[in-house]
Design an enzyme around this catalytic site. Structure first.
Site, PDB file in Angstrom:
ATOM      1  N   GLY A 143       0.778  -1.226   0.000  1.00  0.00           N
ATOM      2  CA  GLY A 143       0.000   0.000   0.000  1.00  0.00           C
ATOM      3  C   GLY A 143       0.814   1.282   0.000  1.00  0.00           C
ATOM      4  O   GLY A 143       0.361   2.299   0.523  1.00  0.00           O
TER       5      GLY A 143
ATOM      6  N   HIS B 211       0.331   1.470 -13.113  1.00  0.00           N
ATOM      7  CA  HIS B 211       1.117   0.325 -13.591  1.00  0.00           C
ATOM      8  C   HIS B 211       2.592   0.730 -13.670  1.00  0.00           C
ATOM      9  O   HIS B 211       2.907   1.805 -14.182  1.00  0.00           O
ATOM     10  CB  HIS B 211       0.609  -0.123 -14.971  1.00  0.00           C
ATOM     11  CG  HIS B 211       1.342  -1.317 -15.480  1.00  0.00           C
ATOM     12  ND1 HIS B 211       1.069  -2.595 -15.031  1.00  0.00           N
ATOM     13  CD2 HIS B 211       2.365  -1.430 -16.363  1.00  0.00           C
ATOM     14  CE1 HIS B 211       1.894  -3.438 -15.612  1.00  0.00           C
ATOM     15  NE2 HIS B 211       2.686  -2.764 -16.428  1.00  0.00           N
TER      16      HIS B 211
ATOM     17  N   ASP C 130      -4.610  -3.542 -18.635  1.00  0.00           N
ATOM     18  CA  ASP C 130      -3.689  -2.432 -18.913  1.00  0.00           C
ATOM     19  C   ASP C 130      -3.961  -1.767 -20.267  1.00  0.00           C
ATOM     20  O   ASP C 130      -3.076  -1.132 -20.846  1.00  0.00           O
ATOM     21  CB  ASP C 130      -2.219  -2.892 -18.830  1.00  0.00           C
ATOM     22  CG  ASP C 130      -1.859  -3.376 -17.430  1.00  0.00           C
ATOM     23  OD1 ASP C 130      -2.324  -2.769 -16.455  1.00  0.00           O
ATOM     24  OD2 ASP C 130      -1.124  -4.376 -17.324  1.00  0.00           O
TER      25      ASP C 130
HETATM   26  C1  GAR Z   1       3.040  -0.922  -7.534  1.00  0.00           C
HETATM   27  O1  GAR Z   1       4.334  -0.870  -8.093  1.00  0.00           O
HETATM   28  C2  GAR Z   1       1.993  -0.909  -8.618  1.00  0.00           C
HETATM   29  O2  GAR Z   1       2.329  -0.088  -9.696  1.00  0.00           O
HETATM   30  C3  GAR Z   1       1.983  -2.356  -9.026  1.00  0.00           C
HETATM   31  O3  GAR Z   1       2.080  -3.061  -7.807  1.00  0.00           O
HETATM   32  C4  GAR Z   1       2.796  -2.269  -6.851  1.00  0.00           C
HETATM   33  C5  GAR Z   1       1.969  -2.140  -5.587  1.00  0.00           C
HETATM   34  O4  GAR Z   1       2.697  -1.548  -4.565  1.00  0.00           O
HETATM   35  N1  GAR Z   1       0.807  -2.675  -9.777  1.00  0.00           N
HETATM   36  C6  GAR Z   1       0.789  -3.541 -10.793  1.00  0.00           C
HETATM   37  O5  GAR Z   1       1.760  -4.174 -11.147  1.00  0.00           O
HETATM   38  C7  GAR Z   1      -0.555  -3.675 -11.485  1.00  0.00           C
HETATM   39  N2  GAR Z   1      -0.413  -4.369 -12.733  1.00  0.00           N
HETATM   40  P1  GAR Z   1       1.995  -0.850  -3.321  1.00  0.00           P
HETATM   41  O6  GAR Z   1       1.040  -1.877  -2.703  1.00  0.00           O
HETATM   42  O7  GAR Z   1       3.132  -0.539  -2.394  1.00  0.00           O
HETATM   43  O8  GAR Z   1       1.272   0.381  -3.797  1.00  0.00           O
END
Ligand code: GAR
Length: 203
Positions: A14, A111, A152
């Site tokens: 998060g 993304h 996406d």
């Molecule tokens: C982030 O890097 C986000 O961009 C990616 O997951 C991570 C979540 O981190 N999302 C994807 O890859 C979606 N295809 P977070 O929970 O620390 O925000």
């Protein structure tokens, strides 16, 4: 005028949710973080939400009968909290066309690459950065886009490039992309869409 009511959907750490929380009152002024919905009971994002005083709901895919049941429970939670705009911030579940068609240009995703590179099915989290390093690109970045039925594939709202440096590991690169792109871009894009919604405009 009432602020746009936002739900942030999460599954993990998060940090993007935290960036949104930290932007309230400075960058994010037209939207209110009204709900954090987690697809994972143990997501640290739930603690971040609690600390910020944001309502939380949990809907776990494998505890549901099928995709329709899963999405039905998410929709019920969104309706309960009067949500107008949905932000996917590391939400690690695919949503069907039945769901995305219900909220045209009302779902935003972040993304960690420059779409259309390293995106679509199987490209999530660290895998995206592993793929960028394996290909040998010299520049990557992050994209914020609307969500439609194509993973996406929705209209791009904002992108920011980030350099790849010699010696990068997927973890080092992920951190740089978050710090230099995602955490800046996502609050800006959410504000842009929230402000437009308040005025009845499109972005
Ligand atoms: C982030 O890097 C986000 O961009 C990616 O997951 C991570 C979540 O981190 N999302 C994807 O890859 C979606 N295809 P977070 O929970 O620390 O925000």
């Amino acid at each position: 005028m009432n602020k746009t009511k936002i739900a942030v959907l999460v599954s993990g750490g998060g940090t993007n949710l935290q960036a949104l929380i930290d932007s309230v009152g400075s960058v994010l002024t037209s939207g209110e973080l009204a709900l954090v919905l987690s697809g994972n009971r143990n997501a640290y994002a739930l603690e971040r939400a609690a600390k910020a005083g944001i309502a939380t709901e949990i809907v776990v895919k494998k505890e549901c009968a099928d995709q329709a049941d899963f999405e039905g429970r998410i929709i019920a939670a969104l309706e309960k909290h009067g949500i107008e705009l949905i932000v996917l911030a590391g939400f690690m579940n695919i949503l069907s066309a039945d769901f995305t068609n219900r909220y045209p240009e009302r779902i935003i995703n972040v993304h960690p690459s420059l779409i259309p590179s390293f995106c679509g099915k199987g490209f999530y989290g660290l895998h995206v950065h592993e793929a960028a390093l394996a290909y040998g690109v010299k520049v990557t970045g992050a994209t914020v886009h609307f969500v439609n039925e194509i993973p996406d594939g929705g209209r791009i709202i904002a992108q920011k490039a980030v350099e790849i440096l010699p010696g990068d590991t997927p973890e080092i690169l992920q951190k740089r992309v978050m710090e230099q792109a995602e955490w800046i871009l996502l609050p800006q894009a959410v504000e842009k869409v929230s402000a437009a919604m308040m005025k009845g405009e499109t972005v």
